[in-house]
Design a protein around this motif. Structure first.
Motif, PDB file in Angstrom:
ATOM      1  N   GLN A  62       0.893  -1.147  -0.045  1.00 33.22           N
ATOM      2  CA  GLN A  62       0.063   0.096  -0.041  1.00 33.22           C
ATOM      3  C   GLN A  62       0.853   1.136   0.193  1.00 33.22           C
ATOM      4  O   GLN A  62       0.685   2.278  -0.492  1.00 33.22           O
ATOM      5  CB  GLN A  62      -0.734  -0.046   1.118  1.00 33.22           C
ATOM      6  CG  GLN A  62      -1.924   0.925   1.223  1.00 33.22           C
ATOM      7  CD  GLN A  62      -2.589   1.067   2.521  1.00 33.22           C
ATOM      8  OE1 GLN A  62      -2.825   0.019   3.252  1.00 33.22           O
ATOM      9  NE2 GLN A  62      -3.179   2.105   3.179  1.00 33.22           N
ATOM     10  N   ARG A 101      -9.840  -5.921   2.410  1.00 35.80           N
ATOM     11  CA  ARG A 101     -10.000  -4.461   2.878  1.00 35.80           C
ATOM     12  C   ARG A 101      -8.685  -3.720   2.178  1.00 35.80           C
ATOM     13  O   ARG A 101      -8.772  -2.499   1.940  1.00 35.80           O
ATOM     14  CB  ARG A 101      -9.587  -4.499   4.301  1.00 35.80           C
ATOM     15  CG  ARG A 101      -9.644  -3.083   4.927  1.00 35.80           C
ATOM     16  CD  ARG A 101     -10.298  -3.220   6.559  1.00 35.80           C
ATOM     17  NE  ARG A 101      -9.317  -4.107   7.168  1.00 35.80           N
ATOM     18  CZ  ARG A 101      -8.363  -3.394   7.894  1.00 35.80           C
ATOM     19  NH1 ARG A 101      -7.854  -2.335   8.024  1.00 35.80           N
ATOM     20  NH2 ARG A 101      -7.308  -4.366   8.467  1.00 35.80           N
ATOM     21  N   MET A 102      -7.484  -4.035   2.263  1.00 36.89           N
ATOM     22  CA  MET A 102      -6.376  -3.530   1.677  1.00 36.89           C
ATOM     23  C   MET A 102      -6.563  -3.305   0.183  1.00 36.89           C
ATOM     24  O   MET A 102      -6.045  -2.296  -0.412  1.00 36.89           O
ATOM     25  CB  MET A 102      -5.156  -4.479   1.871  1.00 36.89           C
ATOM     26  CG  MET A 102      -4.709  -4.437   3.262  1.00 36.89           C
ATOM     27  SD  MET A 102      -4.724  -2.863   4.266  1.00 36.89           S
ATOM     28  CE  MET A 102      -3.208  -2.294   3.880  1.00 36.89           C
ATOM     29  N   THR A 127      -8.710  -0.279   0.157  1.00 37.46           N
ATOM     30  CA  THR A 127      -8.035   0.809   0.574  1.00 37.46           C
ATOM     31  C   THR A 127      -7.195   1.261  -0.600  1.00 37.46           C
ATOM     32  O   THR A 127      -7.047   2.533  -0.733  1.00 37.46           O
ATOM     33  CB  THR A 127      -7.115   0.638   1.795  1.00 37.46           C
ATOM     34  OG1 THR A 127      -7.967   0.191   2.861  1.00 37.46           O
ATOM     35  CG2 THR A 127      -6.174   1.644   2.391  1.00 37.46           C
ATOM     36  N   ALA A 168      -9.042   3.009  -3.005  1.00 42.34           N
ATOM     37  CA  ALA A 168      -9.302   4.429  -2.540  1.00 42.34           C
ATOM     38  C   ALA A 168      -8.112   5.519  -2.589  1.00 42.34           C
ATOM     39  O   ALA A 168      -8.278   6.630  -3.034  1.00 42.34           O
ATOM     40  CB  ALA A 168      -9.875   4.381  -1.196  1.00 42.34           C
ATOM     41  N   LEU A 169      -7.173   5.090  -2.333  1.00 42.90           N
ATOM     42  CA  LEU A 169      -5.840   5.642  -2.147  1.00 42.90           C
ATOM     43  C   LEU A 169      -5.380   6.330  -3.686  1.00 42.90           C
ATOM     44  O   LEU A 169      -4.918   7.230  -3.633  1.00 42.90           O
ATOM     45  CB  LEU A 169      -4.918   4.823  -1.707  1.00 42.90           C
ATOM     46  CG  LEU A 169      -3.190   5.224  -1.360  1.00 42.90           C
ATOM     47  CD1 LEU A 169      -3.360   6.044  -0.353  1.00 42.90           C
ATOM     48  CD2 LEU A 169      -2.595   3.922  -1.029  1.00 42.90           C
ATOM     49  N   SER A 214      -8.705  -3.026  14.460  1.00 39.58           N
ATOM     50  CA  SER A 214      -8.831  -2.275  13.001  1.00 39.58           C
ATOM     51  C   SER A 214      -9.422  -3.196  11.985  1.00 39.58           C
ATOM     52  O   SER A 214      -9.200  -2.526  10.905  1.00 39.58           O
ATOM     53  CB  SER A 214      -7.451  -2.005  12.643  1.00 39.58           C
ATOM     54  OG  SER A 214      -6.592  -3.024  12.562  1.00 39.58           O
TER      55      SER A 214
END
Lengths: 121, 132
Positions: free
Chosen positions: A30, A61-62, A65, A68-69, B97
């Motif tokens: 990421q 989820r990553m 992410t 989105a990033l 998380s």
């Protein structure tokens, strides 16, 4: 720690995951991806998960992410190559990967990004 | 295949547990989709053991019920335990998380699911997936 290679092809970045993913490698990817997008000015990112035999909630989820990033850094992300058994499992797990563009293979993923204007700046 | 006990104390151990569960699932002749579901559940549970239980172990073994073969995996830790199991199994609930899909998601992916926990007393989660 082993890091995943990020290849630049034209205006796109290609991440082809070929190893059993450890959580720390995903977190590192990421960060590396954000750096590479800024460094290269890439407009599109293709993440190839053909070799992944599972995608669990952490990896899912990553992926979300990273998409989105990239968006925030003016690049589109397409996740390609998800195996049918992985897709079935992800949906049953409760992860629909909303907001992530997908394509069946790298070629289609790249075409999708080109159509979206990913190659022309 | 004999029972296999694997430690869970780092990210690399989670990968090893997944590989052991995959090997057992192949040996028990689970279908590809069922293998994938079981390995995904094992990944969620091994990560829980590491993240919330502070590490522990997994026992992976083949089980048999008449002619039917299956794979049983037991994840155990001596961590803080879970005070409200019903809440922990609810989608979207997380104390960490994650996305809160781990425990409830893992339960949906297997045929049998049992959880034994008490505050201060660690957590043991047992799952079984049968060949069809």
């Amino acid at each position: 720690m082993e890091r995943l290679p990020i290849l630049k092809i034209g205006q796109m970045l290609l991440v082809s995951i070929q190893v059993d993913l450890r959580d720390d490698m995903v977190v590192a990817l990421q960060e590396d991806l954000a750096d590479r997008i800024v460094e290269t000015g890439a407009r599109g990112v293709v993440i190839d998960i053909t070799a992944l035999d599972i995608v669990d909630s952490f990896t899912g989820r990553m992926l979300a992410t990273m998409a989105a990033l990239s968006r925030v850094l003016d690049a589109d992300t397409v996740v390609v190559g998800m195996r049918p058994a992985v897709a079935i499992t992800l949906v049953e797990l409760g992860l629909s990967l909303d907001g992530i563009k997908t394509a069946l293979d790298v070629e289609r993923g790249m075409r999708l990004l080109s159509l979206a204007g990913g190659t022309a700046r | 295949m004999t029972a296999q006990e694997l430690p869970i104390s780092g990210d690399a151990d989670v990968v090893r547990v997944r590989q052991a569960v995959r090997a057992a699932a192949v040996e028990a002749k689970l279908s590809l989709v069922d293998q994938t579901k079981l390995v995904t559940a094992a990944s969620e549970l091994a990560r829980n053991t590491l993240t919330y239980g502070g590490g522990g172990g997994a026992l992976v073994e083949q089980v048999q019920n008449g002619l039917r073969k299956g794979v049983k995996a037991v994840f155990h830790d001596k961590g803080p335990g879970i005070a409200d199991v019903a809440q922990a199994l609810t989608d979207g609930f997380t104390s960490g998380s994650g996305m809160g899909l781990g425990l409830g998601g893992a339960r949906r992916l297997v045929d049998e699911f049992a959880i034994d926990t008490a505050p201060g007393d660690g957590t043991t989660v047992t799952v079984v997936k049968w060949a069809r």
